[in-house]
Every structure is written in C-alpha cells, then in structure tokens.
Design an enzyme around this catalytic site. Structure first.
Site, short mmCIF file in Angstrom:
data_model
loop_
_atom_site.label_atom_id
_atom_site.label_comp_id
_atom_site.label_asym_id
_atom_site.label_seq_id
_atom_site.Cartn_x
_atom_site.Cartn_y
_atom_site.Cartn_z
N LYS A 52 -9.73 7.15 -7.19
CA LYS A 52 -9.09 5.90 -6.77
C LYS A 52 -9.82 5.32 -5.54
O LYS A 52 -10.10 4.12 -5.47
CB LYS A 52 -7.61 6.15 -6.47
CG LYS A 52 -6.82 6.44 -7.73
CD LYS A 52 -5.42 6.99 -7.46
CE LYS A 52 -4.77 7.42 -8.79
NZ LYS A 52 -3.48 8.10 -8.64
N GLN A 96 0.01 10.16 -3.82
CA GLN A 96 -0.38 10.93 -4.99
C GLN A 96 0.70 11.96 -5.33
O GLN A 96 1.10 12.74 -4.48
CB GLN A 96 -1.73 11.62 -4.72
CG GLN A 96 -2.33 12.33 -5.90
CD GLN A 96 -2.68 11.38 -7.05
OE1 GLN A 96 -3.27 10.32 -6.84
NE2 GLN A 96 -2.29 11.74 -8.26
N ASP A 119 1.63 1.30 -7.07
CA ASP A 119 1.82 2.24 -8.18
C ASP A 119 2.99 1.81 -9.06
O ASP A 119 3.20 2.38 -10.13
CB ASP A 119 2.07 3.65 -7.63
CG ASP A 119 0.93 4.60 -7.93
OD1 ASP A 119 0.12 4.28 -8.82
OD2 ASP A 119 0.86 5.66 -7.28
#
Ligand code: NAD
Length: 297
Positions: A52, A96, A119
């Site tokens: 990412k 994460q 997200d």
C-alpha cells in the site's frame, strides 16, 4: 478463457491517478497523504501494508507508515487515531487488520473520522454503501467492481454467487452487485459455512466471487461453462521450492476451473493489485473532498 489481469487494470488506474497528482503539484494544491498504521509484525500484514505504501510512492502520494508495538494498549492506539483525525495534513487513515486480540477492532474502526476512512469500514460509510449513497467503498469489493468495469463484464441480470460473508469482502460485494447500478443489477446468492448444497448453487452462477480463504476450494465440477470467476482468496501455503518457503494460493482450483470459465482472476495478480488501486482512488477522493471543503478547489 480470458484472464482478468489485476496488474494491468490497476496500472491503468494508477497511471490516471499519477497524472492527476502531477496536475495538483503544478497547481500548488495539496497532495493526497495516507497514514497507514501497522500494529505488531505479522508477516502477511507487513507485506500488505508495504504494497500500500509502495502504491502511494509510485503515484506521488505522501504516505506515513506508523509502526506500533504488538503490546500497545487499546487506549494508546485510540489516542494515535484521534491525533490523525485532527491532523490537517492527513487525508486518509488505514489501520491494517487484524489487530492483536486485546484491542477491539470495532472500537478502532469506529473512531476513524468517516471522511478519512479510506478503507470504508466505518459504520457510516457502510451504511451509505448499503443505501447506494456516495461514500468510500471498502477497497477489496471496490477493486472487484473496478476490475469488472475495466474488462466491461456484463453483470446486469446475472446470477452472482458470493462465497464468504465477511464484513470486508463477501457481504459488501454481495450488496454492491445487487444494487441498481453498473456494475450491479445481479441476482445475488450469498453463501457461507452453513450453506447447504453449495455445489448446486454454484452451478447456477454466471459470476462466482470466492472469498472464503480455503486454497483451491472452488473446483471445476462446481462451475458452469463460461462463468466469470473472481478469486479473492490469499493464503500462504508451505512451498519448499520457493526461497521464502511459501507460495500464495487463491480459493479457486485455477488449473481446472480456467479450462471451462469465460474469465478468471489469477492469484496473485488479480484482486490483490485491484485492492491497492481502489485504496489509492479512495485516498485521492478523500483529499479532493477535503480540499473542496477547505477552499473550494
Ligand atoms: P473471513 O475468514 O473473515 O471469512 C470467511 C468466510 O468464508 C466466512 O463468512 C465463512 O462463513 C465462509 N466460509 C468458510 N468456509 C466455507 C465453506 N466451506 N463454504 C462456504 N463458505 C465458507 O474471510 P475474509 O477476510 O473475507 O477473507 C477471505 C479470503 O480473502 C482470505 O483468503 C483473505 O486472505 C482474502 N482476502 C484477500 C484480499 C485481497 O486484496 N485480495 C482482501 C481481503 C481478504
């Protein structure tokens, strides 16, 4: 059979974002900035977060990787997110997952400012997604939509079978494919570990999204001729022939399913790169929305 090449499709998205960032720089506008939080040092999480951050660098975004100890308290992690919420330079926040067991993922996700939740896990953004309102769609389902779009796969009127009902993949993609939009307008069957007659259901599918995390689960005798197969699974399996000791396997028996389907995603190189591209698109969008509020840019 045609391969749905996620590397190729994601590169097109990244190239587009890269030229947009270049324009922003030329105009002297603020560049998108993603804050990525990694708690502990889980091997898979390290790999995902590194790709990412690399994705950000590739297209000219700013990124800040915040590494936190496995032992960090829930309170301290909440405080870190709180600061990022108020940091004007940060456009997107990504935590994460999974988090260590002593930390409530729900509490952490719920604290992220919805306008920075690139997200798309915050309940407000999920609610908007369900309503079909403009929002941040979570990266993996969004990546799947972008891949279907890139290859101009017809979804209207199709029967889509989704295997797996997680909050981050199966459930949202089932909702998105059923909406009155393009891609969408599918008749969707959402299957899970308690589904009976899974094989019979899959045999009726025009599109199958396999997202259960069981390597090679979807076999050729579960797939009708010319179905479209999207393999979301990523599982590390021991492989002595590899230098790192493992290889990455999807949820589909690729070798045999690929001989009878019309389209299929490879693993790796399918949904994975699309997830990164979708996250970058969300981060760009967060930046633009914020700037339009700040100074009408
Ligand atoms: P999860 O473990 O949260 O959920 C798995 C789901 O599969 C559950 O809903 C369960 O009911 C269902 N399931 C399990 N066994 C089943 C069976 N025998 N029959 C039918 N359903 C069954 O999974 P997740 O977080 O959605 O991840 C699924 C897979 O996708 C994993 O391999 C994960 O690593 C991968 N993944 C990939 C990406 C990507 O970017 N490509 C992103 C997220 C997750």
């Amino acid at each position: 059979m045609q391969l749905l090449d996620g590397k190729l499709a994601s590169q097109a998205i990244k190239d587009d974002l890269k030229s947009k960032v270049k324009e922003l720089k030329e105009q002297g506008s603020k560049i998108p900035h993603l804050a990525a939080l990694l708690v502990g040092n889980n091997g898979s999480s390290e790999t995902y977060i590194a790709s990412k951050v690399r994705g950000c660098e590739e297209i000219g975004f700013k990124s800040t990787l915040i590494r936190l100890a496995e032992t960090i308290s829930e309170e301290d992690l909440l405080e870190t997110i709180h600061k990022l919420n108020y940091d004007n330079d940060i456009d997107g926040i990504l935590v994460q997952l999974p988090l260590p067991k002593h930390i409530s993922e729900e509490k952490i996700i719920n604290l992220i400012e919805p306008a920075k939740d690139v997200d798309g896990f915050h309940p407000i953004n999920i609610g908007k997604m369900v309503q079909g309102s403009e929002t941040f769609i979570s990266a993996t389902p969004y990546g799947i939509l972008l891949l279907l779009q890139h290859y101009k796969i017809e979804t209207k009127g199709m029967h889509a079978v989704v295997i797996g009902r997680s909050n981050i993949v199966g459930r949202p993609i089932s909702i998105l494919l059923s909406r009155n939009d393009e891609p969408g307008n599918c008749t969707v069957t959402l299957c899970h570990s308690h589904t009976k007659n899974l094989k019979e259901i899959c045999l009726q599918a025009d599109i199958i999204i396999a997202a259960l995390g069981k390597p090679g689960f979807l076999k050729a005798d579960m797939v009708k001729n010319d179905a479209v197969i999207i393999d979301v699974g990523i599982t590390r399996v021991n492989d002595k022939s590899k230098k790192n000791g493992y290889s990455i396997k999807g949820d589909v028996d690729f070798e045999n399913v690929s001989t009878k389907c019309s389209y299929i995603t490879p693993v790796p190189g399918g949904v994975g790169p699309m997830t990164i591209a979708a996250l970058l698109k969300n981060t760009f969008k967060a930046n633009r929305l914020k700037q339009s509020l700040v100074n009408g840019q």
